[in-house]
Design a protein around this motif. Sequence first.
Motif, PDB file in Angstrom:
ATOM      1  N   ALA A   1      42.627  41.528  42.365  1.00 63.15           N
ATOM      2  CA  ALA A   1      41.733  41.285  43.505  1.00 63.15           C
ATOM      3  C   ALA A   1      40.390  40.789  42.996  1.00 63.15           C
ATOM      4  O   ALA A   1      39.921  41.215  41.941  1.00 63.15           O
ATOM      5  CB  ALA A   1      41.550  42.571  44.309  1.00 63.15           C
TER       6      ALA A   1
ATOM      7  N   ASN B   1      42.397  44.815  38.479  1.00 65.07           N
ATOM      8  CA  ASN B   1      43.863  44.853  38.520  1.00 65.07           C
ATOM      9  C   ASN B   1      44.310  45.853  39.586  1.00 65.07           C
ATOM     10  O   ASN B   1      43.480  46.481  40.257  1.00 65.07           O
ATOM     11  CB  ASN B   1      44.454  45.146  37.137  1.00 65.07           C
ATOM     12  CG  ASN B   1      44.169  46.561  36.645  1.00 65.07           C
ATOM     13  OD1 ASN B   1      43.772  47.459  37.406  1.00 65.07           O
ATOM     14  ND2 ASN B   1      44.395  46.765  35.351  1.00 65.07           N
ATOM     15  N   GLN B   2      45.616  46.008  39.722  1.00 60.85           N
ATOM     16  CA  GLN B   2      46.146  46.872  40.781  1.00 60.85           C
ATOM     17  C   GLN B   2      45.807  48.344  40.574  1.00 60.85           C
ATOM     18  O   GLN B   2      45.901  49.133  41.516  1.00 60.85           O
ATOM     19  CB  GLN B   2      47.643  46.667  40.942  1.00 60.85           C
ATOM     20  CG  GLN B   2      48.433  46.814  39.672  1.00 60.85           C
ATOM     21  CD  GLN B   2      49.855  46.339  39.841  1.00 60.85           C
ATOM     22  OE1 GLN B   2      50.474  46.601  40.862  1.00 60.85           O
ATOM     23  NE2 GLN B   2      50.365  45.640  38.860  1.00 60.85           N
TER      24      GLN B   2
ATOM     25  N   ASP C   1      40.983  36.018  49.535  1.00 66.68           N
ATOM     26  CA  ASP C   1      41.663  37.306  49.417  1.00 66.68           C
ATOM     27  C   ASP C   1      42.946  36.995  48.649  1.00 66.68           C
ATOM     28  O   ASP C   1      43.845  36.346  49.181  1.00 66.68           O
ATOM     29  CB  ASP C   1      41.965  37.868  50.806  1.00 66.68           C
ATOM     30  CG  ASP C   1      42.693  39.201  50.765  1.00 66.68           C
ATOM     31  OD1 ASP C   1      43.294  39.551  49.710  1.00 66.68           O
ATOM     32  OD2 ASP C   1      42.696  39.884  51.805  1.00 66.68           O
ATOM     33  N   THR C   2      43.020  37.447  47.402  1.00 65.68           N
ATOM     34  CA  THR C   2      44.155  37.072  46.552  1.00 65.68           C
ATOM     35  C   THR C   2      45.492  37.595  47.075  1.00 65.68           C
ATOM     36  O   THR C   2      46.530  37.109  46.650  1.00 65.68           O
ATOM     37  CB  THR C   2      43.937  37.537  45.098  1.00 65.68           C
ATOM     38  OG1 THR C   2      43.722  38.956  45.094  1.00 65.68           O
ATOM     39  CG2 THR C   2      42.757  36.820  44.469  1.00 65.68           C
ATOM     40  N   SER C   3      45.478  38.554  47.998  1.00 62.91           N
ATOM     41  CA  SER C   3      46.736  39.024  48.597  1.00 62.91           C
ATOM     42  C   SER C   3      47.178  38.120  49.738  1.00 62.91           C
ATOM     43  O   SER C   3      48.284  38.272  50.253  1.00 62.91           O
ATOM     44  CB  SER C   3      46.591  40.471  49.090  1.00 62.91           C
ATOM     45  OG  SER C   3      45.726  40.534  50.216  1.00 62.91           O
ATOM     46  N   LYS C   4      46.316  37.175  50.148  1.00 59.89           N
ATOM     47  CA  LYS C   4      46.621  36.258  51.250  1.00 59.89           C
ATOM     48  C   LYS C   4      46.440  34.804  50.788  1.00 59.89           C
ATOM     49  O   LYS C   4      45.361  34.238  50.910  1.00 59.89           O
ATOM     50  CB  LYS C   4      45.697  36.537  52.433  1.00 59.89           C
ATOM     51  CG  LYS C   4      45.850  37.936  52.999  1.00 59.89           C
ATOM     52  CD  LYS C   4      44.860  38.172  54.116  1.00 59.89           C
ATOM     53  CE  LYS C   4      44.998  39.594  54.639  1.00 59.89           C
ATOM     54  NZ  LYS C   4      43.954  39.910  55.616  1.00 59.89           N
TER      55      LYS C   4
ATOM     56  N   HIS D   1      47.352  36.210  42.445  1.00 59.59           N
ATOM     57  CA  HIS D   1      48.225  36.707  43.509  1.00 59.59           C
ATOM     58  C   HIS D   1      49.461  37.394  42.908  1.00 59.59           C
ATOM     59  O   HIS D   1      49.816  38.510  43.309  1.00 59.59           O
ATOM     60  CB  HIS D   1      48.632  35.559  44.435  1.00 59.59           C
ATOM     61  CG  HIS D   1      49.589  35.965  45.504  1.00 59.59           C
ATOM     62  ND1 HIS D   1      49.228  36.755  46.572  1.00 59.59           N
ATOM     63  CD2 HIS D   1      50.920  35.704  45.648  1.00 59.59           C
ATOM     64  CE1 HIS D   1      50.287  36.962  47.344  1.00 59.59           C
ATOM     65  NE2 HIS D   1      51.324  36.324  46.802  1.00 59.59           N
TER      66      HIS D   1
ATOM     67  N   GLU E   1      49.933  38.667  39.961  1.00 61.61           N
ATOM     68  CA  GLU E   1      49.590  39.875  39.200  1.00 61.61           C
ATOM     69  C   GLU E   1      48.975  40.963  40.086  1.00 61.61           C
ATOM     70  O   GLU E   1      48.668  42.043  39.612  1.00 61.61           O
ATOM     71  CB  GLU E   1      48.621  39.526  38.063  1.00 61.61           C
ATOM     72  CG  GLU E   1      49.178  38.575  37.029  1.00 61.61           C
ATOM     73  CD  GLU E   1      50.256  39.205  36.169  1.00 61.61           C
ATOM     74  OE1 GLU E   1      50.220  40.430  35.936  1.00 61.61           O
ATOM     75  OE2 GLU E   1      51.153  38.460  35.726  1.00 61.61           O
ATOM     76  N   ARG E   2      48.769  40.615  41.359  1.00 58.28           N
ATOM     77  CA  ARG E   2      48.155  41.512  42.345  1.00 58.28           C
ATOM     78  C   ARG E   2      46.744  41.941  41.918  1.00 58.28           C
ATOM     79  O   ARG E   2      46.345  43.091  42.099  1.00 58.28           O
ATOM     80  CB  ARG E   2      49.058  42.701  42.645  1.00 58.28           C
ATOM     81  CG  ARG E   2      50.358  42.245  43.250  1.00 58.28           C
ATOM     82  CD  ARG E   2      51.177  43.318  43.845  1.00 58.28           C
ATOM     83  NE  ARG E   2      51.146  44.593  43.171  1.00 58.28           N
ATOM     84  CZ  ARG E   2      52.157  45.419  43.084  1.00 58.28           C
ATOM     85  NH1 ARG E   2      53.286  45.101  43.657  1.00 58.28           N
ATOM     86  NH2 ARG E   2      52.055  46.563  42.465  1.00 58.28           N
TER      87      ARG E   2
END
Length: 181
Positions: free
Chosen positions: A101, A137-138, A66-69, A96, A98-99
């Motif tokens: 996923a 991307n975000q 999980d790229t946010s973690k 991470h 660049e947020r």
Amino acid sequence: MTHAAASPRFVGALCALTLSIGVLAACTPAPEPTPTATALFASDEEAFAAAEETYRAYTEALNEVDTSKPQTFEAVYKYTTGDFQNRDRKNFSTLHAERFAMTGDSQLVRFEGLKFDNESTITAEICVDVSKTDVINQDGVSMVPDDRPDVSGAIVKFELDDDEVRIARADRLEPDTCVAG
């Protein structure tokens, strides 16, 4: 001037010295046996099976990232070493920052052992189905090129590191090397 007989004091000292050397020699520990290096694998097939197991575990760990973690990245790193791990670290850090996923799961669809040098490296050709994966991307827009093949191939070099098989390098194969099955 010759001595016909040794003095009793000299004979006593000689006997004591001889006895001391004998006692010391008996108390000196035998040298430690030198450990013989034992091969980690008895055959090429065992080495290839271990490398395939490592790559499958790496793929499973990658599917759980999980790229946010960032703590989820650690599971991937335990299957890698050297430049390959450095590249993964850099890529995950960028994703991470660049947020971005990662979505979907990749799957190892072919593993062919090519070479085991009986010392420290194993080489294999792999094919991974990435058709169900994406990097977004975000804003939810895919960052994966439209022409990316569904199945990606590489020549992978594994190294033995602390009696563990780790991925050390991967060189992409031509896009048509692996065909989706």
